[in-house]
Structure formats: C-alpha cells, structure tokens
Design a protein around this motif. Structure first.
Motif, PDB file in Angstrom:
ATOM      1  N   THR A 132       0.845  -1.262   0.129  1.00 55.59           N
ATOM      2  CA  THR A 132       0.090  -0.041  -0.011  1.00 55.59           C
ATOM      3  C   THR A 132       0.659   1.164   0.012  1.00 55.59           C
ATOM      4  O   THR A 132       0.597   2.147  -0.604  1.00 55.59           O
ATOM      5  CB  THR A 132      -1.008  -0.138   1.293  1.00 55.59           C
ATOM      6  OG1 THR A 132      -1.792  -1.172   1.489  1.00 55.59           O
ATOM      7  CG2 THR A 132      -1.870   1.069   1.161  1.00 55.59           C
TER       8      THR A 132
ATOM      9  N   THR B 287      -4.520  -8.336  -5.360  1.00 53.45           N
ATOM     10  CA  THR B 287      -5.481  -7.696  -6.032  1.00 53.45           C
ATOM     11  C   THR B 287      -6.806  -8.341  -5.541  1.00 53.45           C
ATOM     12  O   THR B 287      -7.073  -9.250  -4.931  1.00 53.45           O
ATOM     13  CB  THR B 287      -5.101  -7.852  -7.472  1.00 53.45           C
ATOM     14  OG1 THR B 287      -5.309  -9.233  -7.867  1.00 53.45           O
ATOM     15  CG2 THR B 287      -3.585  -7.673  -7.952  1.00 53.45           C
ATOM     16  N   ALA B 288      -7.887  -7.976  -6.372  1.00 55.91           N
ATOM     17  CA  ALA B 288      -9.271  -8.287  -6.169  1.00 55.91           C
ATOM     18  C   ALA B 288      -9.459  -9.341  -7.049  1.00 55.91           C
ATOM     19  O   ALA B 288     -10.525  -9.993  -6.853  1.00 55.91           O
ATOM     20  CB  ALA B 288     -10.282  -7.246  -6.650  1.00 55.91           C
ATOM     21  N   ASP B 289      -8.478 -10.081  -7.795  1.00 52.31           N
ATOM     22  CA  ASP B 289      -8.816 -11.235  -8.861  1.00 52.31           C
ATOM     23  C   ASP B 289      -7.681 -12.253  -8.371  1.00 52.31           C
ATOM     24  O   ASP B 289      -6.398 -11.893  -8.474  1.00 52.31           O
ATOM     25  CB  ASP B 289      -8.501 -10.452 -10.168  1.00 52.31           C
ATOM     26  CG  ASP B 289      -8.619 -11.699 -11.334  1.00 52.31           C
ATOM     27  OD1 ASP B 289      -8.862 -12.867 -11.072  1.00 52.31           O
ATOM     28  OD2 ASP B 289      -8.512 -11.084 -12.402  1.00 52.31           O
TER      29      ASP B 289
ATOM     30  N   TYR C 199     -10.284  -7.285  -2.248  1.00 51.79           N
ATOM     31  CA  TYR C 199     -11.027  -6.288  -1.618  1.00 51.79           C
ATOM     32  C   TYR C 199     -12.336  -5.926  -2.560  1.00 51.79           C
ATOM     33  O   TYR C 199     -12.515  -6.565  -3.747  1.00 51.79           O
ATOM     34  CB  TYR C 199     -10.402  -4.946  -1.907  1.00 51.79           C
ATOM     35  CG  TYR C 199      -9.495  -4.738  -3.274  1.00 51.79           C
ATOM     36  CD1 TYR C 199     -10.057  -4.023  -4.077  1.00 51.79           C
ATOM     37  CD2 TYR C 199      -8.068  -5.185  -3.272  1.00 51.79           C
ATOM     38  CE1 TYR C 199      -9.444  -3.805  -5.343  1.00 51.79           C
ATOM     39  CE2 TYR C 199      -7.465  -4.831  -4.395  1.00 51.79           C
ATOM     40  CZ  TYR C 199      -8.085  -4.178  -5.437  1.00 51.79           C
ATOM     41  OH  TYR C 199      -7.418  -4.105  -6.750  1.00 51.79           O
ATOM     42  N   TYR C 200     -13.113  -5.183  -1.980  1.00 52.00           N
ATOM     43  CA  TYR C 200     -14.503  -4.804  -2.606  1.00 52.00           C
ATOM     44  C   TYR C 200     -15.577  -5.982  -2.654  1.00 52.00           C
ATOM     45  O   TYR C 200     -16.659  -5.661  -2.228  1.00 52.00           O
ATOM     46  CB  TYR C 200     -14.162  -4.177  -4.165  1.00 52.00           C
ATOM     47  CG  TYR C 200     -15.742  -3.559  -4.439  1.00 52.00           C
ATOM     48  CD1 TYR C 200     -15.977  -2.281  -4.021  1.00 52.00           C
ATOM     49  CD2 TYR C 200     -16.269  -4.141  -5.591  1.00 52.00           C
ATOM     50  CE1 TYR C 200     -17.172  -1.987  -4.640  1.00 52.00           C
ATOM     51  CE2 TYR C 200     -17.509  -3.749  -6.050  1.00 52.00           C
ATOM     52  CZ  TYR C 200     -18.016  -2.460  -5.548  1.00 52.00           C
ATOM     53  OH  TYR C 200     -19.214  -2.009  -5.820  1.00 52.00           O
ATOM     54  N   SER C 201     -15.089  -7.281  -3.166  1.00 50.26           N
ATOM     55  CA  SER C 201     -15.971  -8.107  -3.367  1.00 50.26           C
ATOM     56  C   SER C 201     -16.283  -8.892  -1.866  1.00 50.26           C
ATOM     57  O   SER C 201     -17.469  -9.615  -1.775  1.00 50.26           O
ATOM     58  CB  SER C 201     -15.544  -9.332  -4.276  1.00 50.26           C
ATOM     59  OG  SER C 201     -14.248  -9.817  -3.835  1.00 50.26           O
ATOM     60  N   ARG C 202     -15.488  -8.666  -0.920  1.00 48.54           N
ATOM     61  CA  ARG C 202     -15.598  -9.327   0.358  1.00 48.54           C
ATOM     62  C   ARG C 202     -16.039 -10.876   0.338  1.00 48.54           C
ATOM     63  O   ARG C 202     -17.008 -11.293   0.848  1.00 48.54           O
ATOM     64  CB  ARG C 202     -16.691  -8.456   1.100  1.00 48.54           C
ATOM     65  CG  ARG C 202     -16.276  -6.988   1.007  1.00 48.54           C
ATOM     66  CD  ARG C 202     -17.411  -6.186   1.995  1.00 48.54           C
ATOM     67  NE  ARG C 202     -17.541  -6.571   3.243  1.00 48.54           N
ATOM     68  CZ  ARG C 202     -18.428  -5.997   4.005  1.00 48.54           C
ATOM     69  NH1 ARG C 202     -19.379  -4.951   3.802  1.00 48.54           N
ATOM     70  NH2 ARG C 202     -18.492  -6.501   5.338  1.00 48.54           N
TER      71      ARG C 202
ATOM     72  N   ARG D 133      -8.887  -1.799   5.130  1.00 44.26           N
ATOM     73  CA  ARG D 133      -8.601  -1.242   3.647  1.00 44.26           C
ATOM     74  C   ARG D 133      -9.323  -2.290   2.719  1.00 44.26           C
ATOM     75  O   ARG D 133      -9.830  -1.862   1.823  1.00 44.26           O
ATOM     76  CB  ARG D 133      -7.230  -1.330   3.385  1.00 44.26           C
ATOM     77  CG  ARG D 133      -6.450  -0.055   3.922  1.00 44.26           C
ATOM     78  CD  ARG D 133      -5.238   0.081   3.411  1.00 44.26           C
ATOM     79  NE  ARG D 133      -4.335   1.083   3.899  1.00 44.26           N
ATOM     80  CZ  ARG D 133      -4.452   2.331   3.356  1.00 44.26           C
ATOM     81  NH1 ARG D 133      -5.084   2.752   2.166  1.00 44.26           N
ATOM     82  NH2 ARG D 133      -3.724   3.345   3.752  1.00 44.26           N
ATOM     83  N   THR D 134      -9.327  -3.532   2.963  1.00 43.69           N
ATOM     84  CA  THR D 134      -9.817  -4.581   2.155  1.00 43.69           C
ATOM     85  C   THR D 134     -11.441  -4.891   2.433  1.00 43.69           C
ATOM     86  O   THR D 134     -12.082  -5.179   1.632  1.00 43.69           O
ATOM     87  CB  THR D 134      -9.394  -5.938   2.362  1.00 43.69           C
ATOM     88  OG1 THR D 134      -9.595  -6.515   3.670  1.00 43.69           O
ATOM     89  CG2 THR D 134      -7.618  -5.645   2.201  1.00 43.69           C
ATOM     90  N   GLY D 135     -11.982  -4.639   3.623  1.00 37.33           N
ATOM     91  CA  GLY D 135     -13.219  -4.585   3.937  1.00 37.33           C
ATOM     92  C   GLY D 135     -13.690  -6.139   4.449  1.00 37.33           C
ATOM     93  O   GLY D 135     -14.624  -6.431   4.451  1.00 37.33           O
TER      94      GLY D 135
END
Length: 301
Positions: free
Chosen positions: A53, A88-90, A115-118, A147-149
């Motif tokens: 980060t 990453t998110a993927d 992140y975001y997709s939790r 940060r990642t949720g």
C-alpha cells in the motif's frame, strides 16, 4: 534463508514497507528506488516490502512492479529479503503477479485479501491456497480489514497455517486476542503492520514489523527490537514512545501514509518524488509539522 525452529523460512525481523520513488513527472524512478533501498538496508532494515500500500501498488502497472523488484535486487544484492506485494481483487491476476515477482527476484509474497467483493472465509482460504501453490516463494497473509473490507479470521489463519509456504502474517487487524490465539497455536511469523504496535506485538511473540515509518526512522524502530532482545525493556519502551508523535502524524492524520512519508523523505533529500493520483501532495502546514516531529525524535533518540 534463515528458518524458524520448526524449519519454516523467515524474512527478517525489521522490514520496511518501502515507498515507490517517482520522477517529477510521475514516472517510475528506478535509480531513486535503488538509492533508497541501499540507504534503508544500511540503516537497519533486514528486508524491504515492495509494491505494498505504501508503495502505491494500486497505481503502478504490472511491468513497473516487476521492474522495481529487479532494480532493487540489483542494488541490495542476493541476500536481502525482498517481499513483493501482489494482492489484488482477482485471484488469477494475483497469481500472475506472484509468478512475475518470483521471476524478477522476490524472496517472498505479501498477499492481502481480495478487496471490494468481500468473499466469505472459505473463499478467502481457497484464494490464498491457490496463490501459495503458484510459486515456490513463502507467503505472508496481509490482514488489514480497514482497507480490504474483509477480515482474515484467526480460525481461517489457523487452517492456512498447515500450508508449507504460508509462513506468516502482516497484522493490521487490531485484534490482540486473535493474534495471540494464532501465535500460541502455530509457528507463523507475525509482523506488526501498525507502527504503534511494534513493541506490544513483539512482546507477545511476533517476529518483528513491516513498517511505513521505517522509510524515515529505520534506526529508531530497529532499536525497539534490539533493546527488547537485550532485556532492556524500559529502553525499548522509550524508543517506542519516542516515535509515537511522528507515527501519529505519518499514519493517523487524514493524509494517507504514502503522502506523509513521501513528504518527509523529500525534506530529508531522500528519493521519493510525487504521489500518483488520486493521492495528492501534503500542504505546507502538514510538511512543517512532519519535519518538526522528525527533528524532535532525532534530537531525543
């Protein structure tokens, strides 16, 4: 590479989450990265975390990440641990970054949850296992739910500890009880990821730290570990307390730690350069306060 008593590799104790230097126009500054890396190792860092980060990984390309590893490896030599941030998110993209980091000369991987997709915990576990299976490199899990949720729960970490290449955790979860549960039941190497917790986590069995503040005060933070190891717990506490004002300004203000750290490095004539948007530079007041806190710390260390 050194090993734990149970034979797992470790990546050093005092690690710096290194910023990524850019040129005045915002291009990757590889020569500056090399100079900063050598400086940090000389001043007490066992190893470096690249493209985390603090290293502005969201705004650097895959090619820039690989180029950064190669350049820093050439500068610090073969023996300094270099941990590549690849989260990453993927899952597929993270796996690709992991393989590229291994090819470029990384010693280990730092992997945050998508992140975001939790994703739920069973999906997180599958994600981390797939990444750990993709290379021969040791893996540090990065538990940073703010940060990642999503949390990597202690129960999930305990299950993942059976993987031979998942060797540790960068801990930014602010869950001292959960951390101690894992420390007491595994041989995972825990690293304090929040600078105000270095001494507290080290005292209950953590391996060391992965620090943003180490970009600017590597010697002072290393002294916390050195004095504690020598049995000088009062002196270790002094070093931790002495750094708190600067840590507060670096990490707890509205400005992101990357912004504050690059700002202070610039005043110290060390490689840094601008931040990439959407981050914006610090103003004159913030810059002055950071430099004043640094001067107070250096004066009392």
């Amino acid at each position: 590479m050194a090993t734990t008593p149970l034979g797992r590799p470790v990546l050093g104790r005092a690690l710096c989450a290194m910023i990524t230097p850019f040129s005045p126009t915002g291009a990757l500054d590889l020569e500056g990265a090399q100079r900063l890396a050598v400086h940090l190792v000389t001043e007490g860092c066992d190893g470096l975390v690249l493209s985390g980060t603090t290293g502005e990984s969201p705004t650097t390309t895959d090619q820039e990440k690989a180029d950064l590893i190669r350049a820093v490896r050439a500068a610090v030599g073969p023996d300094v641990p270099l941990v590549a941030g690849v989260g990453t998110a993927d899952t597929r993209h993270t796996t690709e970054l992991s393989r590229a980091a291994e090819k470029a000369g990384a010693t280990g991987l730092l992997v945050a949850p998508p992140y975001y997709s939790r994703p739920p915990q069973e999906s997180l576990e599958a994600h981390f296992r797939e990444i750990a299976d993709a290379t021969a490199l040791p893996v540090l899990l990065y538990d940073i739910p703010a940060r990642t949720g999503v949390r990597i729960t202690p129960t999930t970490i305990l299950r993942l500890s059976d993987h031979p290449r998942i060797i540790g955790v960068k801990d930014c979860a602010y869950d001292l009880l959960g951390t101690q549960k894992v420390l007491s039941r595994t041989d995972l190497a825990y690293y304090a990821g929040c600078d105000e917790q270095i001494l507290a986590l080290y005292a209950v069995g953590a391996t060391g730290y992965i620090s943003t503040a180490a970009n600017v005060i590597p010697t002072q933070l290393r002294a916390i570990l050195t004095e504690f190891d020598a049995g000088n717990t009062g002196t270790a506490t002094h070093h931790q307390h002495a750094a708190l004002d600067l840590i507060d300004l670096l990490m707890a203000t509205p400005l992101p730690g990357t912004v504050t750290t690059k700002t202070l490095l610039t005043t110290l004539d060390l490689p840094a350069g601008p931040v990439r948007p959407p981050l914006q530079p610090a103003d004159e007041t913030a810059t002055r306060r950071l430099r004043e806190a640094y001067e107070r710390l250096v004066g009392r260390a």
